[in-house]
Design a protein around this motif. Structure first.
Motif, PDB file in Angstrom:
ATOM      1  N   LEU A 149      37.369  35.847  42.816  1.00  0.00           N
ATOM      2  CA  LEU A 149      38.748  36.204  42.457  1.00  0.00           C
ATOM      3  C   LEU A 149      39.708  35.062  42.796  1.00  0.00           C
ATOM      4  O   LEU A 149      40.548  34.679  41.974  1.00  0.00           O
ATOM      5  CB  LEU A 149      39.155  37.478  43.204  1.00  0.00           C
ATOM      6  N   SER A 158      36.498  40.325  38.841  1.00  0.00           N
ATOM      7  CA  SER A 158      36.118  40.120  40.242  1.00  0.00           C
ATOM      8  C   SER A 158      36.804  41.150  41.130  1.00  0.00           C
ATOM      9  O   SER A 158      36.182  41.746  42.024  1.00  0.00           O
ATOM     10  CB  SER A 158      36.500  38.706  40.703  1.00  0.00           C
ATOM     11  N   TYR A 159      38.102  41.370  40.872  1.00  0.00           N
ATOM     12  CA  TYR A 159      38.845  42.382  41.629  1.00  0.00           C
ATOM     13  C   TYR A 159      38.288  43.783  41.353  1.00  0.00           C
ATOM     14  O   TYR A 159      38.110  44.585  42.280  1.00  0.00           O
ATOM     15  CB  TYR A 159      40.318  42.317  41.240  1.00  0.00           C
ATOM     16  N   SER A 169      38.978  36.773  36.869  1.00  0.00           N
ATOM     17  CA  SER A 169      39.756  37.211  38.039  1.00  0.00           C
ATOM     18  C   SER A 169      39.855  38.726  38.082  1.00  0.00           C
ATOM     19  O   SER A 169      39.619  39.353  39.119  1.00  0.00           O
ATOM     20  CB  SER A 169      41.167  36.611  37.992  1.00  0.00           C
ATOM     21  N   SER A 209      43.230  29.860  36.720  1.00  0.00           N
ATOM     22  CA  SER A 209      44.173  30.455  35.757  1.00  0.00           C
ATOM     23  C   SER A 209      45.549  29.820  35.897  1.00  0.00           C
ATOM     24  O   SER A 209      46.173  29.441  34.911  1.00  0.00           O
ATOM     25  CB  SER A 209      44.287  31.970  35.984  1.00  0.00           C
ATOM     26  N   CYS A 221      39.026  31.896  40.451  1.00  0.00           N
ATOM     27  CA  CYS A 221      39.436  32.129  39.059  1.00  0.00           C
ATOM     28  C   CYS A 221      40.954  32.241  38.924  1.00  0.00           C
ATOM     29  O   CYS A 221      41.528  31.785  37.924  1.00  0.00           O
ATOM     30  CB  CYS A 221      38.755  33.380  38.505  1.00  0.00           C
ATOM     31  N   LEU A 222      41.604  32.835  39.923  1.00  0.00           N
ATOM     32  CA  LEU A 222      43.076  32.888  39.912  1.00  0.00           C
ATOM     33  C   LEU A 222      43.664  31.482  40.012  1.00  0.00           C
ATOM     34  O   LEU A 222      44.637  31.148  39.319  1.00  0.00           O
ATOM     35  CB  LEU A 222      43.582  33.740  41.077  1.00  0.00           C
TER      36      LEU A 222
END
Length: 265
Positions: free
Chosen positions: A150, A30-31, A27, A157, A153-154
């Protein structure tokens, strides 16, 4: 038997924290990659041949004052000529240099391009504006891909909260049942069972984090060697994010165990 179950629980929690850290790192990267790609937006301005250095510097300041402009770099015709020779791998006499002085303008987002063009089209110092539309489109597609990564994956998470909390709660319930069988009159069995798992729970997060960081450092170095254009966050950049995310998960998961209902234990 009880000891073996405790070891299996510790391993399960450690693996869960490793996976959680992986999703957080993906994440974060990606950001990070999205921000780096946004810094690649640029256009090139060819200047009129008869402009003095003072006027060029004044023009640069004028550009930088615009809210849509992130940065500007003057590229002299001599530097542009040297770059051209390197790119073509040939030697050309300096007297035959056909290139003008130019300024590379970096802008923040694709939507800023139209406003910058309008600003430059009416400026007498500008000879020509060059925009690599294909490059901008490719960059925009990469940014979109990074944003999708992002989000996914967030989501994953956050989803790791469930298995980690489930394992922890299950362990506390198991220990509570054992203590209740051994000492049914003890009203503090649940508190004892909960406190017994506090240190192993936090230690599993530390062990999981340390294993992850070692894996991350090794894989990052390997990927940088294979794909030199791929920019990933360094250990120093990612460690703070990982620690904060892990602490939040630890606090939320531990607080949830205090809300176990009587019928659950």
């Amino acid at each position: 038997m009880e000891r073996k179950k405790g070891v299996r629980t510790f391993i399960a929690l450690t693996l869960s924290f490793i996976i959680f850290n992986i999703f957080i790192s993906l994440s974060s990267n990606s950001y990070f990659i999205g921000k780096v790609l946004k810094n690649d937006y640029f256009l090139t301005i060819e200047l009129q041949n008869d402009e003095s250095k003072e006027k060029i510097q004044e023009f640069e300041r004028f550009l930088l004052e615009n809210s849509n402009v992130r940065g500007a770099r003057f590229l002299s015709k001599e530097e542009a000529f040297r770059n051209l020779q390197k790119e073509l791998e040939i030697v050309i006499p300096k007297s035959e240099n056909p290139l003008p002085n130019s300024i590379i303008v970096y802008f923040k987002e694709e939507k800023n391009l139209h406003a910058i063009q309008e600003l430059l089209d009416v400026n007498p110092m500008v000879r020509e504006i060059y925009i690599d539309s294909q490059f901008i489109q490719n960059t925009q597609r990469k940014i979109s891909a990074a944003n999708v990564s992002l989000f996914i994956c967030l989501l994953l998470s956050v989803g790791m909260y469930y298995p980690i909390t489930t394992i922890l709660r299950g362990t506390i319930i198991r220990d509570f049942i054992i203590f209740s069988i051994k000492a049914p009159q003890n009203k503090k069995n649940f508190i004892v069972a909960r406190n017994k798992n506090l240190i192993p729970f936090f230690v599993s997060s530390i062990v999981g984090g340390m294993i992850f960081f070692n894996i991350y450092i090794i894989l990052r170095e390997k990927y940088q060697q294979i794909l030199s254009t791929l920019i990933l966050q360094s250990f120093k950049q990612i460690i703070v994010i990982e620690i904060i995310a892990t602490l939040i998960l630890l606090i939320l998961a531990w607080q949830s165990t205090g809300k176990l209902k009587k019928d659950e234990v």
